[in-house]
Design a protein around this motif. Structure first.
Motif, PDB file in Angstrom:
ATOM      1  N   TYR A  64       0.817  -1.207   0.000  1.00  0.00           N
ATOM      2  CA  TYR A  64       0.000   0.000   0.000  1.00  0.00           C
ATOM      3  C   TYR A  64       0.852   1.259   0.000  1.00  0.00           C
ATOM      4  CZ  TYR A  64      -3.424  -3.415   1.609  1.00  0.00           C
ATOM      5  OH  TYR A  64      -4.210  -4.505   1.713  1.00  0.00           O
ATOM      6  N   ALA A  65       0.305   2.291  -0.666  1.00  0.00           N
ATOM      7  CA  ALA A  65       0.907   3.616  -0.535  1.00  0.00           C
ATOM      8  C   ALA A  65      -0.234   4.614  -0.409  1.00  0.00           C
ATOM      9  CB  ALA A  65       1.755   3.930  -1.755  1.00  0.00           C
ATOM     10  N   GLU A  66      -0.014   5.679   0.386  1.00  0.00           N
ATOM     11  CA  GLU A  66      -1.116   6.609   0.658  1.00  0.00           C
ATOM     12  C   GLU A  66      -1.161   7.773  -0.318  1.00  0.00           C
ATOM     13  OE1 GLU A  66      -0.792   5.809   5.406  1.00  0.00           O
ATOM     14  OE2 GLU A  66      -1.312   7.839   4.748  1.00  0.00           O
ATOM     15  N   ASN A  67      -0.076   7.964  -1.046  1.00  0.00           N
ATOM     16  CA  ASN A  67      -0.087   9.011  -2.062  1.00  0.00           C
ATOM     17  C   ASN A  67       0.986   8.725  -3.105  1.00  0.00           C
ATOM     18  OD1 ASN A  67       2.502  10.132  -1.204  1.00  0.00           O
ATOM     19  ND2 ASN A  67       1.364  10.760   0.633  1.00  0.00           N
ATOM     20  N   GLY A  68       1.016   9.572  -4.129  1.00  0.00           N
ATOM     21  CA  GLY A  68       1.918   9.333  -5.244  1.00  0.00           C
ATOM     22  C   GLY A  68       3.383   9.301  -4.821  1.00  0.00           C
ATOM     23  N   GLN A  69       3.747  10.196  -3.926  1.00  0.00           N
ATOM     24  CA  GLN A  69       5.144  10.265  -3.521  1.00  0.00           C
ATOM     25  C   GLN A  69       5.580   8.978  -2.819  1.00  0.00           C
ATOM     26  OE1 GLN A  69       7.414  12.567  -4.515  1.00  0.00           O
ATOM     27  NE2 GLN A  69       8.681  10.906  -3.684  1.00  0.00           N
ATOM     28  N   GLN A  70       4.707   8.530  -1.902  1.00  0.00           N
ATOM     29  CA  GLN A  70       5.005   7.276  -1.192  1.00  0.00           C
ATOM     30  C   GLN A  70       5.140   6.117  -2.189  1.00  0.00           C
ATOM     31  OE1 GLN A  70       2.340   5.664   1.799  1.00  0.00           O
ATOM     32  NE2 GLN A  70       2.996   7.278   3.206  1.00  0.00           N
ATOM     33  N   ALA A  71       4.257   6.132  -3.177  1.00  0.00           N
ATOM     34  CA  ALA A  71       4.272   5.049  -4.167  1.00  0.00           C
ATOM     35  C   ALA A  71       5.593   5.053  -4.943  1.00  0.00           C
ATOM     36  CB  ALA A  71       3.099   5.201  -5.126  1.00  0.00           C
ATOM     37  N   LEU A  72       6.055   6.263  -5.295  1.00  0.00           N
ATOM     38  CA  LEU A  72       7.327   6.341  -6.032  1.00  0.00           C
ATOM     39  C   LEU A  72       8.478   5.825  -5.172  1.00  0.00           C
ATOM     40  CD1 LEU A  72       7.049   9.719  -7.970  1.00  0.00           C
ATOM     41  CD2 LEU A  72       6.857   7.398  -8.874  1.00  0.00           C
ATOM     42  N   ASN A  73       8.406   6.107  -3.877  1.00  0.00           N
ATOM     43  CA  ASN A  73       9.448   5.582  -2.983  1.00  0.00           C
ATOM     44  C   ASN A  73       9.453   4.053  -2.995  1.00  0.00           C
ATOM     45  OD1 ASN A  73      10.004   8.203  -2.354  1.00  0.00           O
ATOM     46  ND2 ASN A  73       8.956   8.173  -0.364  1.00  0.00           N
ATOM     47  N   VAL A  74       8.241   3.485  -2.934  1.00  0.00           N
ATOM     48  CA  VAL A  74       8.140   2.020  -2.976  1.00  0.00           C
ATOM     49  C   VAL A  74       8.726   1.497  -4.293  1.00  0.00           C
ATOM     50  CG1 VAL A  74       6.543   0.058  -3.112  1.00  0.00           C
ATOM     51  CG2 VAL A  74       6.119   1.918  -1.473  1.00  0.00           C
ATOM     52  N   LEU A  75       8.380   2.172  -5.388  1.00  0.00           N
ATOM     53  CA  LEU A  75       8.858   1.716  -6.697  1.00  0.00           C
ATOM     54  C   LEU A  75      10.378   1.813  -6.798  1.00  0.00           C
ATOM     55  CD1 LEU A  75       6.177   3.189  -9.114  1.00  0.00           C
ATOM     56  CD2 LEU A  75       6.550   0.791  -8.533  1.00  0.00           C
ATOM     57  N   ASP A  76      10.920   2.895  -6.240  1.00  0.00           N
ATOM     58  CA  ASP A  76      12.370   3.056  -6.268  1.00  0.00           C
ATOM     59  C   ASP A  76      13.059   1.823  -5.701  1.00  0.00           C
ATOM     60  OD1 ASP A  76      13.024   5.354  -7.521  1.00  0.00           O
ATOM     61  OD2 ASP A  76      12.729   6.638  -5.758  1.00  0.00           O
ATOM     62  N   GLU A  77      12.462   1.284  -4.628  1.00  0.00           N
ATOM     63  CA  GLU A  77      13.081   0.144  -3.940  1.00  0.00           C
ATOM     64  C   GLU A  77      12.818  -1.178  -4.651  1.00  0.00           C
ATOM     65  OE1 GLU A  77      14.454   2.179  -0.394  1.00  0.00           O
ATOM     66  OE2 GLU A  77      14.735   0.101  -0.993  1.00  0.00           O
ATOM     67  N   THR A  78      11.545  -1.363  -5.117  1.00  0.00           N
ATOM     68  CA  THR A  78      11.148  -2.718  -5.490  1.00  0.00           C
ATOM     69  C   THR A  78      10.437  -2.820  -6.840  1.00  0.00           C
ATOM     70  OG1 THR A  78       9.054  -2.421  -4.330  1.00  0.00           O
ATOM     71  CG2 THR A  78      10.816  -3.422  -3.075  1.00  0.00           C
ATOM     72  N   ALA A  79      10.649  -1.847  -7.719  1.00  0.00           N
ATOM     73  CA  ALA A  79       9.917  -1.852  -8.985  1.00  0.00           C
ATOM     74  C   ALA A  79      10.001  -3.199  -9.705  1.00  0.00           C
ATOM     75  CB  ALA A  79      10.437  -0.742  -9.883  1.00  0.00           C
ATOM     76  N   GLU A  80      11.194  -3.821  -9.644  1.00  0.00           N
ATOM     77  CA  GLU A  80      11.423  -5.079 -10.358  1.00  0.00           C
ATOM     78  C   GLU A  80      10.385  -6.143  -9.993  1.00  0.00           C
ATOM     79  OE1 GLU A  80      13.365  -4.772 -13.123  1.00  0.00           O
ATOM     80  OE2 GLU A  80      13.105  -6.929 -13.038  1.00  0.00           O
ATOM     81  N   THR A  81       9.905  -6.115  -8.741  1.00  0.00           N
ATOM     82  CA  THR A  81       9.058  -7.221  -8.275  1.00  0.00           C
ATOM     83  C   THR A  81       7.568  -6.907  -8.386  1.00  0.00           C
ATOM     84  OG1 THR A  81       8.930  -6.415  -6.010  1.00  0.00           O
ATOM     85  CG2 THR A  81      10.833  -7.773  -6.562  1.00  0.00           C
ATOM     86  N   ILE A  82       7.228  -5.689  -8.820  1.00  0.00           N
ATOM     87  CA  ILE A  82       5.809  -5.320  -8.814  1.00  0.00           C
ATOM     88  C   ILE A  82       5.165  -5.580 -10.176  1.00  0.00           C
ATOM     89  CG2 ILE A  82       4.237  -3.329  -8.646  1.00  0.00           C
ATOM     90  CD1 ILE A  82       5.979  -2.468  -6.285  1.00  0.00           C
ATOM     91  N   SER A  83       4.007  -6.251 -10.147  1.00  0.00           N
ATOM     92  CA  SER A  83       3.371  -6.667 -11.400  1.00  0.00           C
ATOM     93  C   SER A  83       2.253  -5.740 -11.841  1.00  0.00           C
ATOM     94  CB  SER A  83       2.802  -8.074 -11.260  1.00  0.00           C
ATOM     95  OG  SER A  83       3.830  -8.989 -11.030  1.00  0.00           O
ATOM     96  N   LEU A  84       1.737  -4.945 -10.914  1.00  0.00           N
ATOM     97  CA  LEU A  84       0.596  -4.108 -11.272  1.00  0.00           C
ATOM     98  C   LEU A  84       0.464  -2.963 -10.268  1.00  0.00           C
ATOM     99  CD1 LEU A  84      -2.134  -3.693 -12.852  1.00  0.00           C
ATOM    100  CD2 LEU A  84      -3.198  -5.191 -11.164  1.00  0.00           C
ATOM    101  N   ILE A  85       0.023  -1.795 -10.792  1.00  0.00           N
ATOM    102  CA  ILE A  85      -0.269  -0.664  -9.903  1.00  0.00           C
ATOM    103  C   ILE A  85      -1.754  -0.335 -10.019  1.00  0.00           C
ATOM    104  CG2 ILE A  85       0.213   1.760  -9.388  1.00  0.00           C
ATOM    105  CD1 ILE A  85       2.973   1.329 -10.733  1.00  0.00           C
ATOM    106  N   LEU A  86      -2.429  -0.247  -8.871  1.00  0.00           N
ATOM    107  CA  LEU A  86      -3.811   0.242  -8.853  1.00  0.00           C
ATOM    108  C   LEU A  86      -3.749   1.660  -8.305  1.00  0.00           C
ATOM    109  CD1 LEU A  86      -5.763  -2.854  -7.470  1.00  0.00           C
ATOM    110  CD2 LEU A  86      -5.598  -2.057  -9.821  1.00  0.00           C
ATOM    111  N   LEU A  87      -4.221   2.630  -9.115  1.00  0.00           N
ATOM    112  CA  LEU A  87      -3.924   4.021  -8.786  1.00  0.00           C
ATOM    113  C   LEU A  87      -5.191   4.870  -8.678  1.00  0.00           C
ATOM    114  CD1 LEU A  87      -1.709   6.239  -8.517  1.00  0.00           C
ATOM    115  CD2 LEU A  87      -1.757   6.411 -11.013  1.00  0.00           C
TER     116      LEU A  87
END
Ligand code: C2E
Ligand code: CA
Ligand code: CA
Length: 557
Positions: free
Chosen positions: A39-62
């Motif tokens: 989970y991320a509460e806003n766009g900035q938080q989501a980008l932080n998550v992606l910075d760390e683990t983008a390789e493993t994420i299969s889908l974003i619900l936005l």
């Protein structure tokens, strides 16, 4: 082989970006059974998550309407950043007109709020993920037409997908056919192709129903990604045995096989195979073995050495090399008297910290850099001697180490004289320690150089005397001024009879030649007493002092 994806239980990761807690919870509950939800509460938080683990994420619900960074803005960033653009994005929205704008911005699908038909939402997520994964696989040309194995790009793409759900221990294997171009030249391209096909068939047969995939990476290099077998009664070895049986019209095929066992998941897949390739290349010209294992420690050591070599010049310029001084005491009188010192180098590396000479001297001796370093030490030591003379009125000779490479430099004599002259010193201020082993590989040159240095007044100390097999032989052809007994003898003189006898022998030789002996590595009173009673004249060792920086050394005057 292509059924592998079916065998692994695929639980993809989905990133839900939504500011309202209640919506996050509803979505989470809905997706949880099929996906790992982050989970991320806003766009900035989501980008932080992606910075760390983008390789493993299969889908974003936005979600579109969010504080800090709107969904639209985040979508724009995702689609323009190559690290994230491969992840599909589903927009969650209430108003229909937002859909058009987000389609333009690159959204892949929509879910309307409130979330009242869970099956539809799950189906949409699954379809989009599937679509994207298939597209990525197809994007890279799948198989090599000659062998049917995967192409390099596809192979790595496949591994990256597999690795999201695979936590089995895996090996990376690289196979290289030796002198393959010769096979092509001698037996023709068609025969070359046949060999490649046969090897590929064997590899495929070996993989069988095991967990693994293979690629023909370049012309004659095969990559295999295979589950770790605890004892490696190997895939590789069986292929070798199989190859032995096949005769390609007299052409003896030899394979080189590099194995990187139990790959380190922290490194990217390409690196697993680079390392296996390194092991493989190490077999070049080795006719005794065909399989080599990548050794991380050896590789790290090699990288460390390369680093030291790279940094040496700048460290000389920045004076990160520091000369320490260890006293030598004359002990033939009533009281020990400070007689001279040995200059010993230390590397105060700006990032790696203090490095002892044992770590870099042998390395620099191997590649010749030692010459530059030695000259630096000579200059530093000479400056120091001059300074002590001028500032403290102390005249203390210092011995410097002369490496075997220095012996070959045509300007050795000129360089030394030049250093003396610059500091208003004479040949009696700077003593030269030459290691005995220099005699082994260049006896004639050493004789010539030692004679000529002695002729102009330098005193030569034969370092590590007794350590090499040439010690005695050398003494018949070279005259030296001091014998520096090898430290090993002193270390063991009170522990075993042989070492003690050898110490006595060195003393006898010195008396016969009429030159003094320096015993180095003296740490204990008992060693000191024993050496003194044998007639040893000079002692260097921790018993008196460790090597010290110049300033501390001065306290001994
Ligand atoms: P070496 O020339 O035989 O120097 C003597 C080594 O023994 C030094 O180690 C010294 O610190 C150490 N030592 C002295 N007393 C004792 C003792 O009582 N106990 C023990 N365990 N060790 C003692 P260091 O400074 O680490 O140098 C190691 C080697 O590195 C030297 O052996 C020499 O071969 C080389 N080296 C050091 N500085 C230079 C240099 O400027 N140029 C060259 N070419 N080689 C150098
Ligand atoms: Ca020495
Ligand atoms: Ca020595």
């Amino acid at each position: 082989m292509s059924d592998i994806l079916k065998n692994v239980r695929a639980k993809r990761k989905v990133l839900v970006v939504e500011d309202e807690r209640i919506n996050r919870e509803i979505l989470g509950n809905l997706l949880m059974s099929d996906y790992d939800v982050i989970y991320a509460e806003n766009g900035q938080q989501a980008l932080n998550v992606l910075d760390e683990t983008a390789e493993t994420i299969s889908l974003i619900l936005l979600d579109l309407m969010m504080p800090v960074m709107s969904g639209e803005e985040m979508l724009g960033i995702c689609k323009s950043d190559p690290r994230f653009s491969r992840i599909p994005v589903i927009i969650m929205t209430q108003e229909e007109d937002a859909e058009v704008a987000s389609i333009r911005a690159g959204a892949d699908d929509f879910i309307t709020k409130p979330y009242n038909v869970p099956e539809v939402i799950l189906a949409r997520c699954e379809r989009i993920i599937d679509l994207y994964e298939k597209k990525r696989l197809i994007d890279s040309a799948e198989t090599d037409p000659l062998t049917g194995l995967y192409t390099r790009d596809f192979f790595f793409e496949y591994i990256k997908q597999l690795e999201k759900y695979n936590d089995e221990k895996m090996d990376a294997i690289v196979m290289d056919i030796e002198h393959f171009h010769l096979i092509n030249e001698i037996y023709g391209r068609r025969e070359g192709d046949n060999i490649l096909k046969k090897i590929a068939t064997m590899i495929m047969a070996e993989l069988g129903d095991g967990y693994g995939i293979a690629s023909r990476c370049t012309a004659d290099i095969f990559y295999i990604f295979h589950s770790c077998t605890s004892d490696y009664c190997t895939l590789a070895e069986r292929i070798l045995a199989e190859l032995e049986k096949v005769s390609f019209e007299n052409a003896k095929i030899r394979l080189r096989i590099g194995v990187n066992k139990n790959v380190d998941r922290a490194d990217p897949p390409e690196q697993w195979f680079d390392h296996a390739k390194l092991a493989c290349d190490g077999l070049r010209g080795d006719y005794t073995s065909q399989i080599a294992y990548y050794d991380r420690e050896a590789h790290d050591r090699q990288l460390y050495h390369e680093r030291l070599i790279r940094d040496m010049e700048s460290s000389i310029e920045n004076k990160d090399f520091v000369v320490y001084y260890q006293p030598k005491y004359a002990i033939d009188g009533e009281e020990p008297v400070l007689r001279s010192a040995e200059a010993l180098i230390r590397w105060n590396h700006p990032e790696l910290g203090m490095i002892s000479p044992g770590d870099f001297i042998p390395l620099f001796e191997e590649n010749g850099l030692i010459q530059k370093l030695d000259r630096y030490v000579w200059e530093e030591a000479a400056t120091q001697i001059a300074q002590w003379k001028e500032r403290l009125g102390v005249r203390l000779p210092v011995s410097v180490n002369v490496s075997r490479i220095d012996i070959f430099a045509p300007d050795l004599e000129a360089k030394l004289l030049n250093i003396l002259e610059k500091n208003s010193l004479t040949t009696s201020d700077l003593l030269l320690e030459i290691t005995e082993s220099a005699y082994c590989d260049s006896a004639d040159r050493l004789i010539e150089v030692v004679n000529s240095l002695r002729n102009i007044g330098f005193k030569i100390e034969m370092d590590d005397f007794g350590s090499g097999y040439s010690s005695l032989n050398m003494l018949t052809t070279i005259s030296v001024d001091v014998l520096k007994m090898d430290m090993e003898f002193v270390r063991n003189m009170l522990k075993d009879e042989k070492s003690l006898k050898l110490c006595e022998l060195v003393m006898d030789i010195s008396r016969f030649l009429g030159v003094p002996v320096v015993a180095e590595g003296v740490e204990e009173k008992a060693q000191y007493d024993r050496l003194k009673s044998m007639g040893c004249q000079i002692i260097q060792g921790y018993y008196f002092s460790k090597p010290l920086p110049a300033q501390q050394f001065e306290e001994m005057f």
